[in-house]
Design a protein around this motif. Sequence first.
Motif: not given
Length: 164
Positions: A99, A102, A136, A147
Motif C-alpha cells: 500500500i 490510502s 487504497i 488501486y
Amino acid sequence: MSDTRATTQTVRYRERLRLPLWFWLPGLGLAALIATEVNMGVEGMPEWLPFAVLLPAAAAVLMWAGRAEIRVVADETTGDAKPAVELWAGQAHLPVSVIARSAEVPRSAKSAALGRQLDPAAFVLHKAWVGPMVLIVLDDPDDPTPYWLVSCRHPDRVLAALRS
C-alpha cells in the motif's frame, strides 16, 4: 526441515456489509406477493406451499447479498518483530506492505470515484447500501491493479487498523 514457528492471527478490524433492515421488508413483501399470485393461479396446490418456498428463498437471497466482510488481520509469528498485516475485502486480500497511500472516499464523492474516474483495472468491492469507501493505492510492480475501492461503514477505523 519444517518450520515449527507458531502463528496467531489478530483481527484489528472486522465489518460485515449486511443489508439494512429496511431492505428486508420490500424483499419479503415481494416474495409474499409472488406467493399470493401463485396461489391464485395454481389450483390444487396447498395454500401454504408457495409461502413456505418463496419466503425462505427471499431471506436466503437477502442474507447472501449482505455476506461480504472487510477485515484487517495481523499474522503474528513468534520471533518476528513486526506482524504481517493484510486487508481482506470479501475473498480478496492485500498485504499492507504494497500500500502506497490510502484515503477515505465520502458518500458525496462515491459516484465520481465509481464513474468516469474509475480505472477499469481497479479492484472494487462496492455495496450500494454502504455510504463511504476507502481508496487504497498500490505500489506493487508485479500487480496490474492500480488501486482498491472498498465499501465500508467506518473508513476511519479501517485506515487506522491498516496504519497501526
